[in-house]
Design a protein around this motif. Structure first.
Motif, PDB file in Angstrom:
ATOM      1  N   ASN A 219       0.824  -1.215   0.000  1.00  0.00           N
ATOM      2  CA  ASN A 219       0.000   0.000   0.000  1.00  0.00           C
ATOM      3  C   ASN A 219       0.858   1.264   0.000  1.00  0.00           C
ATOM      4  O   ASN A 219       0.479   2.280  -0.604  1.00  0.00           O
ATOM      5  CB  ASN A 219      -0.937   0.001   1.209  1.00  0.00           C
ATOM      6  N   LEU A 222       1.823   2.006  -3.525  1.00  0.00           N
ATOM      7  CA  LEU A 222       0.705   2.548  -4.298  1.00  0.00           C
ATOM      8  C   LEU A 222       0.471   4.013  -3.962  1.00  0.00           C
ATOM      9  O   LEU A 222       0.196   4.828  -4.850  1.00  0.00           O
ATOM     10  CB  LEU A 222      -0.563   1.734  -4.034  1.00  0.00           C
ATOM     11  N   SER A 223       0.623   4.371  -2.689  1.00  0.00           N
ATOM     12  CA  SER A 223       0.455   5.769  -2.285  1.00  0.00           C
ATOM     13  C   SER A 223       1.508   6.661  -2.929  1.00  0.00           C
ATOM     14  O   SER A 223       1.200   7.765  -3.407  1.00  0.00           O
ATOM     15  CB  SER A 223       0.532   5.890  -0.760  1.00  0.00           C
ATOM     16  N   LYS A 226       0.659   7.106  -6.601  1.00  0.00           N
ATOM     17  CA  LYS A 226      -0.499   7.982  -6.802  1.00  0.00           C
ATOM     18  C   LYS A 226      -0.117   9.445  -6.612  1.00  0.00           C
ATOM     19  O   LYS A 226      -0.604  10.328  -7.335  1.00  0.00           O
ATOM     20  CB  LYS A 226      -1.607   7.605  -5.821  1.00  0.00           C
ATOM     21  N   GLU A 227       0.748   9.703  -5.627  1.00  0.00           N
ATOM     22  CA  GLU A 227       1.139  11.084  -5.320  1.00  0.00           C
ATOM     23  C   GLU A 227       2.220  11.618  -6.251  1.00  0.00           C
ATOM     24  O   GLU A 227       2.404  12.840  -6.349  1.00  0.00           O
ATOM     25  CB  GLU A 227       1.621  11.162  -3.872  1.00  0.00           C
ATOM     26  N   CYS A 228       2.915  10.731  -6.926  1.00  0.00           N
ATOM     27  CA  CYS A 228       3.987  11.143  -7.835  1.00  0.00           C
ATOM     28  C   CYS A 228       3.412  11.907  -9.019  1.00  0.00           C
ATOM     29  O   CYS A 228       2.478  11.439  -9.684  1.00  0.00           O
ATOM     30  CB  CYS A 228       4.747   9.906  -8.312  1.00  0.00           C
ATOM     31  N   LYS A 229       3.969  13.070  -9.284  1.00  0.00           N
ATOM     32  CA  LYS A 229       3.462  13.923 -10.371  1.00  0.00           C
ATOM     33  C   LYS A 229       4.004  13.511 -11.741  1.00  0.00           C
ATOM     34  O   LYS A 229       3.550  14.022 -12.768  1.00  0.00           O
ATOM     35  CB  LYS A 229       3.827  15.381 -10.094  1.00  0.00           C
ATOM     36  N   ASP A 231       4.528  11.266 -15.021  1.00  0.00           N
ATOM     37  CA  ASP A 231       3.681  10.323 -15.760  1.00  0.00           C
ATOM     38  C   ASP A 231       4.389   9.006 -16.046  1.00  0.00           C
ATOM     39  O   ASP A 231       3.760   7.954 -16.119  1.00  0.00           O
ATOM     40  CB  ASP A 231       3.217  10.947 -17.085  1.00  0.00           C
ATOM     41  N   ASP A 254      -2.021  -4.307  -9.135  1.00  0.00           N
ATOM     42  CA  ASP A 254      -2.408  -3.060  -8.471  1.00  0.00           C
ATOM     43  C   ASP A 254      -1.597  -1.876  -8.994  1.00  0.00           C
ATOM     44  O   ASP A 254      -2.135  -0.780  -9.165  1.00  0.00           O
ATOM     45  CB  ASP A 254      -2.215  -3.193  -6.959  1.00  0.00           C
ATOM     46  N   LEU A 258      -3.063   1.615 -11.833  1.00  0.00           N
ATOM     47  CA  LEU A 258      -3.001   3.058 -11.595  1.00  0.00           C
ATOM     48  C   LEU A 258      -3.012   3.861 -12.891  1.00  0.00           C
ATOM     49  O   LEU A 258      -3.256   5.064 -12.878  1.00  0.00           O
ATOM     50  CB  LEU A 258      -1.744   3.405 -10.791  1.00  0.00           C
ATOM     51  N   LYS A 260      -0.503   4.608 -14.940  1.00  0.00           N
ATOM     52  CA  LYS A 260       0.722   5.312 -15.312  1.00  0.00           C
ATOM     53  C   LYS A 260       1.520   4.492 -16.326  1.00  0.00           C
ATOM     54  O   LYS A 260       1.302   3.288 -16.478  1.00  0.00           O
ATOM     55  CB  LYS A 260       1.582   5.576 -14.080  1.00  0.00           C
TER      56      LYS A 260
END
Length: 341
Positions: A219, A222-223, A226-229, A231, A254, A258, A260
């Motif tokens: 997890n 994954l966080s 998700k927070e990474c700007k 691409d 998983d 996302l 990306k």
């Protein structure tokens, strides 16, 4: 190995003939390996807390407290120190050289000074099946140059690199120092490893984002993603998936869900999983059967990659056994690269 022309049954049967496995875990369907006498993440964490704390963190802090070192000087020093003090191959090389008066009594004293010992060819090195002898000093140069050359094939300005199982920061700090236009994240199970990475990152203003990670609970990864700007993300591992006896298919699913652009670059000792030739088996050894199904280094990475490829979740899969090894050439890293579809 052309993974498209090999069936999942062929890969699993090949693995089962070489080591003891759990059939369900082999297919990557267990979220946590809870087999009797299994090698759990708590065990691995305790081992690495002690290893990174006593072998590397203490040495890094002592050297930085003594006086100013360039990043390259500290990085080379820690690599040599870790090899000599923390690996069986390093201790063997040290013992051989000590008989000739080239090394002092402790690895710390050895790596604190340059001299004949650090330039003597006493370490086995293998790259793409070619074997030679190198010195501890040459080992540092080769680790740095080979890894930077490899990553340059996949990393573009503006990308992010996530180093999974980053240890003390051997490669995450190197990438951050050399690739200033790339965001670097280091995921590590041990607090001591993360503390060492932070110590180096803060001292040299590298800006590495460090987070808690293990292969059975992702997890945190994954966080971060998700927070990474950025691409485009390169997920990198070097001899860390080996620590998970069975990798879980859902970890990859998983991450891929996302949306990306993900490039995976793994260097892991799984050549024996690849329907290996006799030449490949010279440089890759399966976990001993006596360990049982729940222990030993990774037993199913190729199965998981094949399942992902068969469902078109990934593409451009390349598997290159006998890619690289330092010291123990019978435990060489196989290069696996693939990307999200």
């Amino acid at each position: 190995m052309d993974i498209e022309n090999v069936s999942i049954d062929e890969i699993t049967q090949n693995i089962q003939t070489q080591t003891s496995v759990s059939s369900e875990s082999l297919l990557g369907t267990d979220r946590q390996n809870d087999l009797d006498k299994g090698w759990h993440d708590t065990d691995r964490k305790a081992i690495h807390e002690d290893y990174w704390g006593n072998v590397v963190y203490r040495e890094a802090k002592a050297r930085l407290d003594e006086g100013e070192l360039s990043f390259d000087e500290l990085w080379e020093h820690l690599n040599i120190h870790e090899f000599l003090e923390g690996s069986a191959a390093g201790r063997k090389a040290q013992a051989k050289s000590a008989m000739r008066g080239l090394f002092t009594n402790t690895a710390s004293e050895n790596t604190a000074a340059s001299g004949a010992a650090l330039h003597r060819n006493c370490i086995k090195f293998m790259h793409k099946g070619h074997v030679g002898d190198i010195s501890p000093f040459s080992m540092c140069s080769l680790k740095r140059d080979r890894m930077l050359t490899l990553l340059s094939r996949f990393v573009k300005p503006g990308d992010a690199i996530v180093d999974l199982g980053s240890g003390w920061g051997r490669y995450s700090t190197l990438f951050a120092h050399r690739m200033r236009d790339v965001s670097i994240y280091a995921g590590e199970i041990s607090e001591a490893g993360r503390a060492t990475t932070k110590l180096i990152s803060d001292h040299y203003s590298l800006g590495i984002g460090s987070f808690a990670f293990n292969y059975y609970e992702w997890n945190g990864l994954l966080s971060v993603l998700k927070e990474c700007k950025r691409d485009r993300v390169v997920l990198f591992s070097n001899f860390s998936i080996e620590q998970a006896t069975y990798i879980n298919l859902d970890l990859y699913r998983d991450v891929l869900a996302l949306g990306k652009q993900i490039q995976f670059v793994h260097i892991e000792p799984v050549g024996w999983q690849t329907l290996p030739s006799q030449d490949a088996l010279r440089f890759s050894t399966p976990p001993a059967r006596r360990l049982g199904p729940g222990q030993g280094y990774n037993k199913n990475l190729l199965v998981v990659v094949k399942k992902l490829a068969d469902t078109d979740a990934i593409k451009d899969v390349n598997v290159e056994p006998n890619y690289i090894a330092f010291g123990n050439i019978r435990n060489s890293g196989t290069l696996l690269t693939f990307r999200s579809n």
